[in-house]
Scaffold this motif. Structure first.
Motif, PDB file in Angstrom:
ATOM      1  N   TRP A   1       0.850  -1.193   0.000  1.00  0.00           N
ATOM      2  CA  TRP A   1       0.000   0.000   0.000  1.00  0.00           C
ATOM      3  C   TRP A   1       0.880   1.236   0.000  1.00  0.00           C
ATOM      4  O   TRP A   1       1.725   1.404   0.867  1.00  0.00           O
ATOM      5  CB  TRP A   1      -0.898   0.017   1.241  1.00  0.00           C
TER       6      TRP A   1
ATOM      7  N   ARG B   1     -15.343  -5.889  -9.537  1.00  0.00           N
ATOM      8  CA  ARG B   1     -15.596  -7.113  -8.784  1.00  0.00           C
ATOM      9  C   ARG B   1     -16.015  -6.790  -7.360  1.00  0.00           C
ATOM     10  O   ARG B   1     -16.898  -7.436  -6.800  1.00  0.00           O
ATOM     11  CB  ARG B   1     -14.304  -7.922  -8.714  1.00  0.00           C
ATOM     12  N   LEU B   2     -15.359  -5.786  -6.767  1.00  0.00           N
ATOM     13  CA  LEU B   2     -15.686  -5.440  -5.379  1.00  0.00           C
ATOM     14  C   LEU B   2     -17.159  -5.092  -5.277  1.00  0.00           C
ATOM     15  O   LEU B   2     -17.844  -5.531  -4.358  1.00  0.00           O
ATOM     16  CB  LEU B   2     -14.840  -4.260  -4.892  1.00  0.00           C
TER      17      LEU B   2
ATOM     18  N   LYS C   1      -8.899 -13.246   7.654  1.00  0.00           N
ATOM     19  CA  LYS C   1      -9.753 -12.371   8.477  1.00  0.00           C
ATOM     20  C   LYS C   1     -10.018 -11.033   7.791  1.00  0.00           C
ATOM     21  O   LYS C   1     -11.084 -10.452   7.962  1.00  0.00           O
ATOM     22  CB  LYS C   1      -9.084 -12.108   9.820  1.00  0.00           C
TER      23      LYS C   1
ATOM     24  N   ILE D   1     -10.120  -9.154  -5.356  1.00  0.00           N
ATOM     25  CA  ILE D   1     -10.231  -7.818  -5.957  1.00  0.00           C
ATOM     26  C   ILE D   1      -8.888  -7.101  -5.959  1.00  0.00           C
ATOM     27  O   ILE D   1      -8.798  -5.930  -6.314  1.00  0.00           O
ATOM     28  CB  ILE D   1     -11.273  -6.952  -5.222  1.00  0.00           C
ATOM     29  N   LEU D   2      -7.858  -7.783  -5.493  1.00  0.00           N
ATOM     30  CA  LEU D   2      -6.510  -7.207  -5.400  1.00  0.00           C
ATOM     31  C   LEU D   2      -6.471  -5.955  -4.533  1.00  0.00           C
ATOM     32  O   LEU D   2      -5.912  -4.927  -4.922  1.00  0.00           O
ATOM     33  CB  LEU D   2      -5.955  -6.918  -6.789  1.00  0.00           C
TER      34      LEU D   2
ATOM     35  N   ALA E   1     -14.577  -8.603   7.908  1.00  0.00           N
ATOM     36  CA  ALA E   1     -13.423  -7.882   7.341  1.00  0.00           C
ATOM     37  C   ALA E   1     -13.728  -6.385   7.316  1.00  0.00           C
ATOM     38  O   ALA E   1     -14.728  -5.963   6.741  1.00  0.00           O
ATOM     39  CB  ALA E   1     -13.138  -8.382   5.930  1.00  0.00           C
ATOM     40  N   PRO E   2     -12.872  -5.575   7.934  1.00  0.00           N
ATOM     41  CA  PRO E   2     -13.174  -4.127   8.008  1.00  0.00           C
ATOM     42  C   PRO E   2     -13.299  -3.450   6.653  1.00  0.00           C
ATOM     43  O   PRO E   2     -13.981  -2.429   6.539  1.00  0.00           O
ATOM     44  CB  PRO E   2     -12.009  -3.539   8.794  1.00  0.00           C
ATOM     45  N   ILE E   3     -12.684  -4.005   5.607  1.00  0.00           N
ATOM     46  CA  ILE E   3     -12.791  -3.357   4.292  1.00  0.00           C
ATOM     47  C   ILE E   3     -14.235  -3.399   3.788  1.00  0.00           C
ATOM     48  O   ILE E   3     -14.690  -2.490   3.090  1.00  0.00           O
ATOM     49  CB  ILE E   3     -11.827  -4.013   3.274  1.00  0.00           C
ATOM     50  N   VAL E   4     -14.966  -4.445   4.169  1.00  0.00           N
ATOM     51  CA  VAL E   4     -16.380  -4.507   3.778  1.00  0.00           C
ATOM     52  C   VAL E   4     -17.125  -3.314   4.372  1.00  0.00           C
ATOM     53  O   VAL E   4     -17.878  -2.614   3.677  1.00  0.00           O
ATOM     54  CB  VAL E   4     -17.010  -5.832   4.260  1.00  0.00           C
TER      55      VAL E   4
ATOM     56  N   LEU F   1     -19.218  -8.275  -5.508  1.00  0.00           N
ATOM     57  CA  LEU F   1     -18.896  -9.248  -4.452  1.00  0.00           C
ATOM     58  C   LEU F   1     -19.271  -8.730  -3.066  1.00  0.00           C
ATOM     59  O   LEU F   1     -19.510  -9.515  -2.155  1.00  0.00           O
ATOM     60  CB  LEU F   1     -17.415  -9.613  -4.499  1.00  0.00           C
TER      61      LEU F   1
ATOM     62  N   LYS G   1     -14.089 -12.925   0.809  1.00  0.00           N
ATOM     63  CA  LYS G   1     -13.912 -14.368   1.072  1.00  0.00           C
ATOM     64  C   LYS G   1     -13.103 -15.039  -0.040  1.00  0.00           C
ATOM     65  O   LYS G   1     -13.238 -16.250  -0.252  1.00  0.00           O
ATOM     66  CB  LYS G   1     -15.251 -15.083   1.248  1.00  0.00           C
TER      67      LYS G   1
ATOM     68  N   GLU H   1      -6.607   2.009  -7.329  1.00  0.00           N
ATOM     69  CA  GLU H   1      -5.715   1.171  -6.515  1.00  0.00           C
ATOM     70  C   GLU H   1      -6.114  -0.305  -6.622  1.00  0.00           C
ATOM     71  O   GLU H   1      -5.263  -1.175  -6.807  1.00  0.00           O
ATOM     72  CB  GLU H   1      -5.786   1.645  -5.053  1.00  0.00           C
ATOM     73  N   LEU H   2      -7.414  -0.579  -6.506  1.00  0.00           N
ATOM     74  CA  LEU H   2      -7.866  -1.971  -6.529  1.00  0.00           C
ATOM     75  C   LEU H   2      -7.613  -2.571  -7.907  1.00  0.00           C
ATOM     76  O   LEU H   2      -7.833  -1.924  -8.923  1.00  0.00           O
ATOM     77  CB  LEU H   2      -9.367  -2.050  -6.229  1.00  0.00           C
ATOM     78  N   GLY H   3      -7.183  -3.819  -7.891  1.00  0.00           N
ATOM     79  CA  GLY H   3      -6.980  -4.493  -9.167  1.00  0.00           C
ATOM     80  C   GLY H   3      -8.295  -4.745  -9.888  1.00  0.00           C
ATOM     81  O   GLY H   3      -8.366  -4.719 -11.108  1.00  0.00           O
ATOM     82  N   HIS H   4      -9.353  -5.015  -9.117  1.00  0.00           N
ATOM     83  CA  HIS H   4     -10.663  -5.335  -9.713  1.00  0.00           C
ATOM     84  C   HIS H   4     -11.764  -4.564  -8.993  1.00  0.00           C
ATOM     85  O   HIS H   4     -12.544  -5.144  -8.235  1.00  0.00           O
ATOM     86  CB  HIS H   4     -10.948  -6.838  -9.608  1.00  0.00           C
TER      87      HIS H   4
ATOM     88  N   PRO I   1     -12.011  -9.017   2.156  1.00  0.00           N
ATOM     89  CA  PRO I   1     -13.396  -8.532   2.138  1.00  0.00           C
ATOM     90  C   PRO I   1     -14.363  -9.411   1.347  1.00  0.00           C
ATOM     91  O   PRO I   1     -15.573  -9.304   1.536  1.00  0.00           O
ATOM     92  CB  PRO I   1     -13.272  -7.154   1.476  1.00  0.00           C
TER      93      PRO I   1
ATOM     94  N   SER J   1     -20.732 -11.899  -1.961  1.00  0.00           N
ATOM     95  CA  SER J   1     -19.846 -12.682  -1.108  1.00  0.00           C
ATOM     96  C   SER J   1     -19.159 -11.805  -0.054  1.00  0.00           C
ATOM     97  O   SER J   1     -17.944 -11.798   0.084  1.00  0.00           O
ATOM     98  CB  SER J   1     -18.793 -13.368  -1.996  1.00  0.00           C
ATOM     99  N   PRO J   2     -19.950 -11.046   0.705  1.00  0.00           N
ATOM    100  CA  PRO J   2     -19.301 -10.151   1.671  1.00  0.00           C
ATOM    101  C   PRO J   2     -18.770 -10.921   2.879  1.00  0.00           C
ATOM    102  O   PRO J   2     -19.417 -11.856   3.348  1.00  0.00           O
ATOM    103  CB  PRO J   2     -20.452  -9.227   2.096  1.00  0.00           C
ATOM    104  N   HIS J   3     -17.611 -10.532   3.342  1.00  0.00           N
ATOM    105  CA  HIS J   3     -17.050 -11.139   4.550  1.00  0.00           C
ATOM    106  C   HIS J   3     -17.201 -10.097   5.654  1.00  0.00           C
ATOM    107  O   HIS J   3     -16.353  -9.222   5.802  1.00  0.00           O
ATOM    108  CB  HIS J   3     -15.575 -11.476   4.286  1.00  0.00           C
TER     109      HIS J   3
END
Ligand code: SF4
Ligand code: SF4
Lengths: 396, 184
Positions: free
Chosen positions: A58, A121-122, B73, B96-97, A134-137, A125, B78, A115-118, B76, A129-131
């Motif tokens: 980063w 997709r985020l 963990k 998503i890199l 994970a704080p990024i969600v 997803l 999975k 910055e994100l490669g995809h 974001p 497919s949220p996790h």
């Protein structure tokens, strides 16, 4: 029909007095440079264009992203104070606050998007497919909601039929709450990284929120000075005075927090946190830290605010400018310093190359171009609005 | 039947630093050529002692397949997940890199793969294991530094090694509970 046109006229006019053209032009040039950067990333790929590495994944773009989005939530905080908590002096600034917060947030999104490669997709997803642990969600959710709230606020405030002040107050309050959640959670995006003890603890979530509010106040002080050519009219004096005090208070808290963060990272040398703080105090980031952070973000603006007694608006505008430059270093340093201690020693065969036991990172020209994209977008859109919109809100 | 708990046990005293494991991994997994693109590595630890009484150890390593999994963990989407056997894998289609996993990993075990357009790392060669074969690094090593197997099977080579020899793990202070064990 004619009333509708009249209504629209109450929103739009060509503001010849505002010195917007140079900023629009500068913004345009930066935007073009930024778009060239985007093209490079599309054709050559992230890996080829960016200077981030396996060990420092980063870099500049995450720093700029944090810089923009945290300033935006700081602005939303000040707007919320005005709308919902009876700080009426800020109510007269509400149009500029909401517009700035919205555009600055958009500028931040350009950085994370590149910055994100995809990035696309985020978006799907996050739904498919949220996790949730994970704080990024939560970062995506909170900042997404923040953008929507600010967008709605813009619609309400710029409604040609007149502003619904009650609705604006509710939205302002929500923007304040979601903004604080978003920014403190952003602190946890870093705090949740097992490998990086420098980021752990309560310091960063708190520091980011407080410095964001200072950043919001600084940007408003600077923008009002620019728009009114360093001669801010009487009607805004009280607001500027309050902004100066708020900024001074936040900088004082930042000094307090930073002092204890540095001391607790030095005392008994707690491994990577110690190494990270040493990169700031006398390592590769020392100039950034002492000149950028300590001088430009803390000492100088606080001194200027004290000298101005929160009354001389020009001096406060200058304090805003130095703070906004300095704050960029605080964002950059905090993100880079935490990643410079290597996870594996740079021994032969390890694949890790260290200099004086530390990793190294320098932003590439491609990363700077994406930085220009964000800055250019902000300057271009905001000063275009200054040129063509009526932004002096009625106090309510 | 109790589910499997895969692990690798390394006896690094045997290591010759021939790096056959790193080459085998590259070929087996089509790992792209590049200074930063590798799944496993062999570190030359600092020289010990004073001339003429010198000694050097080598430390082969890779993703630790942490039971308390920092990378999983923070992922974001999975994309990073754990199989029931405790193997940590990346679903390339979901990555998503964002690189959060790379900053979270205390072992610097992950990298961006331009080939997969995703983050990749050691998979314990699950494609081979599912066919009853060993991971490429384990099979290739001329002196058999690594053993791969099921910790829940008391007769597996990994279980027997761990029950007969003292061992250590990398960065125990991170509380990641690695599935890589170094017998002493
Ligand atoms: S070693 Fe790194 S990549 Fe492997 S499981 Fe642990 S945290 Fe994840
Ligand atoms: S880079 Fe990919 S695997 Fe790693 S955390 Fe982000 S989405 Fe998950």
């Amino acid at each position: 029909m004619s009333t509708r046109i009249d209504n629209l006229r109450s929103l739009i006019r060509v503001n010849r007095d505002v010195p917007a053209i140079p900023f629009i032009a500068a913004g345009f040039v930066l935007l073009v440079l930024g778009l060239i950067g985007v093209a490079r990333v599309i054709f050559e790929g992230h890996e080829a264009v960016y200077g981030v590495t396996r060990q420092v994944p980063w870099g500049l773009l995450i720093a700029t992203y944090a810089y923009f989005v945290i300033t935006s939530t700081g602005l939303a905080f000040i707007g919320g104070l005005g709308h919902a908590f009876g700080f009426h002096q800020f109510a007269g600034l509400s149009k500029r606050i909401v517009l700035l917060a919205f555009i600055v947030l958009l500028a931040g999104f350009t950085q994370i998007g590149m910055e994100l490669g995809h990035p696309f997709r985020l978006m799907y997803l996050l739904i498919l497919s949220p996790h949730f642990s994970a704080p990024i969600v939560w970062m995506g959710i909170f900042y997404g909601i923040e953008l929507a709230i600010l967008g709605l606020e813009l619609l309400v405030i710029f409604n040609p039929a007149g502003t619904n002040h009650k609705l604006a107050a509710i939205l302002g309050f929500l923007a304040l709450v979601v903004g604080v959640l978003a920014t403190s959670n952003l602190g946890f995006v870093f705090g949740s990284l097992t490998a990086r003890p420098f980021f752990h603890g309560i310091y960063f979530p708190t520091f980011l929120v407080v410095s964001g509010i200072a950043g919001g106040a600084a940007l408003l002080l600077l923008v009002y000075n620019i728009v009114y050519k360093f001669n801010v009219p009487e009607q805004f004096k009280e607001a500027m005075n309050s902004l100066g005090k708020l900024m001074g208070l936040c900088i004082s808290i930042m000094i307090f927090l930073s002092f204890w963060k540095v001391l607790s990272s030095l005392y008994t040398e707690p491994q990577e946190a110690y190494d990270a703080v040493i990169t700031l105090l006398r390592g590769p980031l020392y100039a950034n830290f002492w000149i950028g952070e300590v001088l430009m973000a803390l000492v100088l603006p606080l001194a200027l605010l004290i000298v101005s007694k929160a009354r001389e608006i020009k001096t406060m505008g200058l304090a805003g400018l130095t703070f906004l430059i300095g704050m960029f270093f605080t964002r950059y340093d905090f993100i880079v310093a935490g990643q410079l201690p290597p996870m594996r020693a740079g021994n032969e065969g390890s694949g890790v190359e260290t200099i004086n036991g530390l990793m190294h990172y320098t932003p590439s020209s491609g990363e700077w171009m994406i930085f220009f994209l964000g800055l250019g977008l902000f300057l271009f859109l905001y000063f275009l609005s200054e040129r063509f919109l009526i932004l002096d809100a009625d106090a309510h | 039947m109790e589910k499997k708990r895969y692990a690798i046990v390394l006896d690094t005293k045997k290591c010759l630093n021939c790096k056959a494991c790193t080459v085998a991994c590259k070929f087996e997994n089509y790992v792209p050529v590049g200074d930063d693109t590798y799944r496993i590595w062999v570190t030359e630890l600092p020289l010990q002692g004073k001339f003429p009484h010198l000694h050097q150890d080598f430390q082969p390593s890779q993703c630790q397949h942490c039971e308390n999994t920092p990378c999983e963990k923070v992922c974001p989407t999975k994309a990073t997940f754990k199989t029931p056997e405790g193997v940590v894998l990346v679903d390339y289609e979901k990555c998503i890199l964002c690189k959060a996993c790379m900053t979270a990993c205390p072992y610097d075990a992950r990298f961006v793969s331009e080939h997969h357009e995703a983050v990749e790392k050691c998979t314990f060669c699950m494609h081979r294991v599912s066919e009853g074969r060993e991971p490429a690094c384990v099979e290739t090593c001329p002196v058999r530094v690594r053993e791969f197997g099921d910790l829940n099977d008391p007769n597996s080579r990994v279980s027997r090694l761990l029950s007969s020899r003292p061992y250590m793990q990398l960065k125990p202070e991170k509380n990641t509970r690695p599935r890589l064990f170094y017998v002493l």
